[in-house]
Design a protein around this motif. Structure first.
Motif, PDB file in Angstrom:
ATOM      1  N   LYS A 137       9.773  -1.595  26.392  1.00 53.79           N
ATOM      2  CA  LYS A 137      10.284  -0.994  25.154  1.00 53.79           C
ATOM      3  C   LYS A 137      10.114  -1.958  23.984  1.00 53.79           C
ATOM      4  CE  LYS A 137      13.690   2.125  27.188  1.00 53.79           C
ATOM      5  NZ  LYS A 137      15.112   2.404  27.388  1.00 53.79           N
ATOM      6  N   GLU A 138      10.335  -3.260  24.218  1.00 51.17           N
ATOM      7  CA  GLU A 138      10.149  -4.264  23.158  1.00 51.17           C
ATOM      8  C   GLU A 138       8.697  -4.304  22.691  1.00 51.17           C
ATOM      9  OE1 GLU A 138      11.574  -8.181  24.169  1.00 51.17           O
ATOM     10  OE2 GLU A 138      13.478  -7.376  24.893  1.00 51.17           O
ATOM     11  N   VAL A 139       7.765  -4.230  23.632  1.00 57.97           N
ATOM     12  CA  VAL A 139       6.344  -4.221  23.285  1.00 57.97           C
ATOM     13  C   VAL A 139       6.023  -2.969  22.469  1.00 57.97           C
ATOM     14  CG1 VAL A 139       3.991  -4.063  24.203  1.00 57.97           C
ATOM     15  CG2 VAL A 139       5.625  -5.660  25.221  1.00 57.97           C
ATOM     16  N   ALA A 140       6.535  -1.819  22.911  1.00 58.65           N
ATOM     17  CA  ALA A 140       6.301  -0.570  22.184  1.00 58.65           C
ATOM     18  C   ALA A 140       6.931  -0.631  20.788  1.00 58.65           C
ATOM     19  CB  ALA A 140       6.851   0.617  22.971  1.00 58.65           C
ATOM     20  N   GLU A 141       8.093  -1.255  20.661  1.00 61.10           N
ATOM     21  CA  GLU A 141       8.723  -1.415  19.343  1.00 61.10           C
ATOM     22  C   GLU A 141       7.858  -2.287  18.432  1.00 61.10           C
ATOM     23  OE1 GLU A 141      11.300  -0.124  17.764  1.00 61.10           O
ATOM     24  OE2 GLU A 141      11.920   1.117  19.455  1.00 61.10           O
ATOM     25  N   ALA A 142       7.276  -3.343  19.000  1.00 60.45           N
ATOM     26  CA  ALA A 142       6.391  -4.217  18.213  1.00 60.45           C
ATOM     27  C   ALA A 142       5.167  -3.436  17.734  1.00 60.45           C
ATOM     28  CB  ALA A 142       5.975  -5.426  19.039  1.00 60.45           C
ATOM     29  N   ILE A 143       4.617  -2.581  18.596  1.00 56.49           N
ATOM     30  CA  ILE A 143       3.482  -1.742  18.197  1.00 56.49           C
ATOM     31  C   ILE A 143       3.922  -0.767  17.113  1.00 56.49           C
ATOM     32  CG2 ILE A 143       1.834   0.017  18.950  1.00 56.49           C
ATOM     33  CD1 ILE A 143       1.944  -1.351  21.752  1.00 56.49           C
ATOM     34  N   SER A 144       5.090  -0.168  17.289  1.00 59.29           N
ATOM     35  CA  SER A 144       5.628   0.768  16.307  1.00 59.29           C
ATOM     36  C   SER A 144       5.783   0.101  14.938  1.00 59.29           C
ATOM     37  CB  SER A 144       6.981   1.296  16.795  1.00 59.29           C
ATOM     38  OG  SER A 144       7.584   2.108  15.819  1.00 59.29           O
ATOM     39  N   TYR A 145       6.304  -1.106  14.942  1.00 58.63           N
ATOM     40  CA  TYR A 145       6.469  -1.857  13.700  1.00 58.63           C
ATOM     41  C   TYR A 145       5.099  -2.116  13.063  1.00 58.63           C
ATOM     42  CZ  TYR A 145       8.063  -5.375  10.400  1.00 58.63           C
ATOM     43  OH  TYR A 145       8.333  -6.074   9.255  1.00 58.63           O
ATOM     44  N   PHE A 146       4.130  -2.515  13.873  1.00 59.56           N
ATOM     45  CA  PHE A 146       2.769  -2.753  13.391  1.00 59.56           C
ATOM     46  C   PHE A 146       2.192  -1.484  12.754  1.00 59.56           C
ATOM     47  CE2 PHE A 146      -1.763  -2.143  14.447  1.00 59.56           C
ATOM     48  CZ  PHE A 146      -2.326  -3.089  13.598  1.00 59.56           C
ATOM     49  N   LEU A 147       2.391  -0.339  13.400  1.00 54.79           N
ATOM     50  CA  LEU A 147       1.841   0.916  12.880  1.00 54.79           C
ATOM     51  C   LEU A 147       2.406   1.249  11.501  1.00 54.79           C
ATOM     52  CD1 LEU A 147       1.857   3.109  16.116  1.00 54.79           C
ATOM     53  CD2 LEU A 147      -0.134   2.070  15.000  1.00 54.79           C
TER      54      LEU A 147
END
Length: 156
Positions: A137-147
């Motif tokens: 979930k942390e990795v997905a949140e980091a991707i979400s922030y990047f997007l």
């Protein structure tokens, strides 16, 4: 048999034929880390295209709405400097050429995508492999922030 050949045999515990079979069975898409990431992003409401051949390097995930792509790289195949990367002891010249070729190709693809106006995220296998659902979930949140931000490149 000379000493050098004996040493090579001791380093590899499988036959060359078996090793070839094992290596050919390694997938380049729909890997476990990739699936974990995309399932989590989908749960978060993100929609994407998979392995779009119209892009250089066929990114694992393409987010047209955000003009961003995500690559999920295996640490061994793309020479990540982490605990998962180790140079093979057998056929070192072959592996050095192969892996360094991958690194050069990755950089070329990144430059092409940036030149086309796309942003690039690379997620390394070690960020996901063996991790708890919270880490994914942390990795997905980091991707979400990047997007949602304006950064051109990010490594996770």
């Amino acid at each position: 048999m000379n000493l050098f050949k004996i040493e090579l045999i001791l380093l590899d515990i499988v036959t060359p034929k078996k090793r070839s079979q094992m290596m050919s069975g390694i997938k380049s898409k729909n890997t476990r880390p990739e699936i974990l990431i995309r399932k989590q992003l989908h749960r978060m409401g993100y929609r994407y295209k998979l392995h779009d051949k119209s892009f250089p390097g066929k990114p694992d995930l393409v987010f047209p709405k955000y003009r961003a792509v995500v690559f999920v790289h295996g640490c061994f195949w793309h020479q990540h400097h982490c605990h998962l990367f180790k140079w093979p002891k057998t056929r070192p010249e072959f592996w050095r050429k192969k892996i360094q070729g991958n690194v050069i190709y990755d950089e070329k693809v990144k430059e092409q995508l940036l030149g086309m106006g796309w942003r690039v995220c690379v997620v390394w296998e070690c960020a996901v492999k063996g991790k708890s659902e919270d880490k994914i979930k942390e990795v997905a949140e980091a991707i979400s922030y990047f997007l949602r931000e304006d950064r051109l490149i990010i490594d996770i």
